[in-house]
Enzyme design. Sequence first.
Site, PDB file in Angstrom:
ATOM      1  N   GLU A 234      -7.523  -6.122   3.689  1.00  0.00           N
ATOM      2  CA  GLU A 234      -6.498  -6.878   4.421  1.00  0.00           C
ATOM      3  C   GLU A 234      -7.050  -8.151   5.062  1.00  0.00           C
ATOM      4  OE1 GLU A 234      -3.514  -6.310   4.016  1.00  0.00           O
ATOM      5  OE2 GLU A 234      -3.145  -4.166   3.798  1.00  0.00           O
TER       6      GLU A 234
ATOM      7  N   LEU B 107       0.814  -1.222   0.000  1.00  0.00           N
ATOM      8  CA  LEU B 107       0.000   0.000   0.000  1.00  0.00           C
ATOM      9  C   LEU B 107       0.847   1.271   0.000  1.00  0.00           C
ATOM     10  CD1 LEU B 107      -2.794  -1.095   2.490  1.00  0.00           C
ATOM     11  CD2 LEU B 107      -3.089  -0.596   0.059  1.00  0.00           C
TER      12      LEU B 107
END
Length: 161
Positions: free
Chosen positions: A101, A29
């Site tokens: 996630e 990310l």
Amino acid sequence: MIAIHILLLVFSNIVLPALCINVFVYGTLKKGQSNYHELTNTTHGQAEFITCARTKDPYPMVIATKDKFPFLLNVPGSGQQVYGEIYNVDQNMLDFLDEFEECPDLYQRTSIQLKILKGNGDSEEAFVYSTSTFDPDWLNKPTFSVYDATGDPGNNCVSRE
């Protein structure tokens, strides 16, 4: 009675700021990495880069799967200090990140102490996606302080310290 209506009209036009939450990202990310576009996609919510930081305590960050994604093992005091980026996100983005996630099954969102890399090196607290549900053999894998799938040292925060 008129004063109450005026007061209600005044307050009905106030836009309260979005709930701001700090999140520390250390892998895909981060800016320049494969999933950075998820943080900039406003359909997920809002995210604003704050600064580069590293974990206050060492943690084992390992590459444990064939996909070569990093896992931050929730074993403080082991491994290395991990470098990454702090983002300020709203509740919508936090909800998206939980789903992205696979929280709480793959990663768990926990609070972590960080050291800011710029300025006085102040401390900051943020959420991080780490895992406590890992194969015990992962503790024997090499640990890393920086994840960069591109191999470009300009894409990490270590050079900004």
